[in-house]
Each structure stands twice: as structure tokens, then as C-alpha cells.
Design a protein around this motif. Structure first.
Motif, mmCIF file in Angstrom:
data_model
loop_
_atom_site.group_PDB
_atom_site.id
_atom_site.type_symbol
_atom_site.label_atom_id
_atom_site.label_comp_id
_atom_site.label_asym_id
_atom_site.label_seq_id
_atom_site.Cartn_x
_atom_site.Cartn_y
_atom_site.Cartn_z
ATOM 1 N N ALA A 190 -5.858 -61.845 98.883
ATOM 2 C CA ALA A 190 -4.573 -61.655 98.193
ATOM 3 C C ALA A 190 -4.663 -62.083 96.731
ATOM 4 N N THR A 191 -5.306 -63.221 96.466
ATOM 5 C CA THR A 191 -5.417 -63.688 95.083
ATOM 6 C C THR A 191 -6.313 -62.755 94.265
ATOM 7 N N THR A 192 -7.364 -62.256 94.900
ATOM 8 C CA THR A 192 -8.285 -61.339 94.212
ATOM 9 C C THR A 192 -7.563 -60.059 93.797
ATOM 10 N N MET A 193 -6.799 -59.483 94.707
ATOM 11 C CA MET A 193 -6.081 -58.239 94.402
ATOM 12 C C MET A 193 -4.925 -58.484 93.430
ATOM 13 N N HIS A 194 -4.297 -59.653 93.541
ATOM 14 C CA HIS A 194 -3.226 -60.028 92.609
ATOM 15 C C HIS A 194 -3.778 -60.108 91.186
ATOM 16 N N LEU A 195 -4.918 -60.774 91.036
ATOM 17 C CA LEU A 195 -5.531 -60.919 89.716
ATOM 18 C C LEU A 195 -6.028 -59.574 89.196
ATOM 19 N N PHE A 196 -6.562 -58.751 90.085
ATOM 20 C CA PHE A 196 -7.025 -57.418 89.697
ATOM 21 C C PHE A 196 -5.869 -56.587 89.113
ATOM 22 N N GLU A 197 -4.720 -56.624 89.787
ATOM 23 C CA GLU A 197 -3.555 -55.863 89.309
ATOM 24 C C GLU A 197 -3.078 -56.392 87.961
ATOM 25 N N LEU A 198 -3.073 -57.704 87.820
ATOM 26 C CA LEU A 198 -2.640 -58.328 86.569
ATOM 27 C C LEU A 198 -3.547 -57.905 85.411
ATOM 28 N N ILE A 199 -4.853 -57.972 85.638
ATOM 29 C CA ILE A 199 -5.814 -57.606 84.587
ATOM 30 C C ILE A 199 -5.786 -56.105 84.313
ATOM 31 N N SER A 200 -5.672 -55.296 85.366
ATOM 32 C CA SER A 200 -5.617 -53.832 85.194
ATOM 33 C C SER A 200 -4.419 -53.424 84.342
ATOM 34 N N ASN A 201 -3.274 -54.034 84.607
ATOM 35 C CA ASN A 201 -2.065 -53.728 83.820
ATOM 36 C C ASN A 201 -2.252 -54.119 82.361
ATOM 37 N N GLY A 202 -2.909 -55.264 82.143
ATOM 38 C CA GLY A 202 -3.166 -55.702 80.771
ATOM 39 C C GLY A 202 -4.113 -54.767 80.044
ATOM 40 N N ILE A 203 -5.152 -54.316 80.737
ATOM 41 C CA ILE A 203 -6.107 -53.373 80.148
ATOM 42 C C ILE A 203 -5.416 -52.056 79.807
ATOM 43 N N ASN A 204 -4.582 -51.574 80.715
ATOM 44 C CA ASN A 204 -3.840 -50.328 80.470
ATOM 45 C C ASN A 204 -2.953 -50.461 79.231
ATOM 46 N N HIS A 205 -2.336 -51.617 79.080
ATOM 47 C CA HIS A 205 -1.458 -51.851 77.917
ATOM 48 C C HIS A 205 -2.272 -51.825 76.624
ATOM 49 N N ILE A 206 -3.449 -52.458 76.640
ATOM 50 C CA ILE A 206 -4.312 -52.459 75.446
ATOM 51 C C ILE A 206 -4.749 -51.033 75.106
ATOM 52 N N CYS A 207 -5.116 -50.252 76.130
ATOM 53 C CA CYS A 207 -5.554 -48.866 75.912
ATOM 54 C C CYS A 207 -4.425 -47.996 75.353
ATOM 55 N N GLU A 208 -3.197 -48.271 75.793
ATOM 56 C CA GLU A 208 -2.040 -47.487 75.319
ATOM 57 C C GLU A 208 -1.792 -47.683 73.826
#
Length: 201
Positions: free
Chosen positions: A50-68
């Protein structure tokens, strides 16, 4: 309550590693009984997942924001590196390496998810760099994007890059420079060199 457990467990796992942290450690940090944690997570493996997937989603959203933001592709790739390292606490506890060693099934799922996100992000970065004349027109984008992902995984292997010789900060900076110098045009190299010099001062 579940979010509180996830947040504190993630913090401990990143600081001390998935292997070292016990359910007692997590319960003590939060100030609750293990019984309460087990009401939300059946066992430590479920909590690690759960923590691994939680952190993955958090980082993925941040990366998407930077790319945007569509900044200069070279600056973008360094911004993503900085963002990821900050959220992984500079990977001091070698989370990905520990996950692969002690929780291989969770690691396998995470790796596929990471590849999907990074493949999309790096492919777009490469395409924009070519369009802007920063990256060479003759690069094979699909090959480079896969090689890039492979490299970011390999440098986290503590058997190949022991911590007493290579810090994660040093590895990431050297790997990014190695990657970019192989694909940049003279225009791109000027931008890269300016970035490196400005970040040394």
C-alpha cells in the motif's frame, strides 16, 4: 486513520528501509496499537504494498505536473530528478533495492507501473528536444527511452554501486549528464553546460 498509517509508514520505510522497520516501529511512531494497524492492513506485506503504490501515485502525479509545464527539456529532466529524489529522501535507505530483494512480487508490479509512466514522460521529452533542436534528429527515441529507464534501475543496484563509493545524488547527476551528452546537439550542450555550471555555484 488509514491515510495517517500510510503517511507514517512511508516515512519510516524511506528513512530506514522496508526490512528494518517493524509493525511495532510504525505503531510507536503513530502512537497507536498494532491491533489498530491490522484493522486496516492484514500484515506488513500488505502495508508495504500500500505504501509503495501510494508513493508511486504521488510521484507520478508530480512528474505529470512537471511535464505539463513544458519547460526546456533539459531543465525538465533535472526538475523531475530533483522532485523524485526529494520524495524518496535521496534514496538513503535504498527503497527500490530493498523492495526487489525482500518483496519481489511488489517490486515487479511497481517496475511495470514505473516503466509505463517513465516511457511516456521520457518519450515526450525526447520528441520535444528533437523538435527544439536540443536533441539530435537521428536518435532512436524508443530505444533511448527504454535505455534511460534501464539505466535508472541499474544504478540503484547496491551490489554494482555500493553506497560507500557512490551516493545516489552522485549517481543520478552523473547518469543524467551521461544520458544528455549522448543525445544533445551543440545547442543542447550549451544549455546543459550552463545548467551544470549554474548548479555548481
Amino acid at each position: 486513520m488509514k491515510d495517517k498509517i500510510l503517511k507514517n509508514a512511508t516515512d519510516l520505510f524511506l528513512s530506514y528501509g522496508f526490512k528494518s522497520v517493524t509493525m511495532d516501529d510504525i505503531a510507536n511512531k503513530i502512537g497507536m496499537s498494532k491491533k489498530t494497524i491490522y484493522q486496516h492492513f492484514d500484515n506488513k506485506t500488505k502495508l508495504v504494498e500500500a505504501t509503495t503504490m501510494h508513493l508511486f501515485e504521488l510521484i507520478s502525479n508530480g512528474i505529470n505536473h512537471i511535464c505539463e509545464l513544458e519547460t526546456n527539456p533539459i531543465e525538465e529532466i533535472y526538475s523531475i530528478k530533483q522532485f523524485v529524489m526529494a520524495h524518496l529522501k535521496d534514496e538513503k535507505s535504498s527503497p527500490q533495492y530493498q523492495l526487489q530483494k525482500y518483496y519481489p512480487a511488489i517490486f515487479s508490479v511497481l517496475k511495470h507501473k514505473q516503466f509505463s509512466v517513465m516511457q511516456d514522460c521520457v518519450t515526450k521529452n525526447l520528441e520535444r528536444g528533437v523538435q527544439l533542436g536540443i536533441y539530435r534528429k537521428d536518435i532512436h527515441i524508443d530505444f533511448i527511452s527504454r535505455l534511460y529507464f534501464s539505466g535508472t534501475t541499474v544504478i540503484k543496484d547496491k551490489d554494482l554501486f555500493p553506497e560507500n563509493k557512490f551516493s545516489m545524488h552522485m549517481l543520478m547527476n552523473n547518469y543524467l549528464e551521461y544520458h544528455l551528452r549522448g543525445i544533445c546537439t551543440p545547442k543542447g550542450l550549451d544549455i546543459l553546460n550552463t545548467h551544470i555550471i549554474s548548479n555548481q555555484s
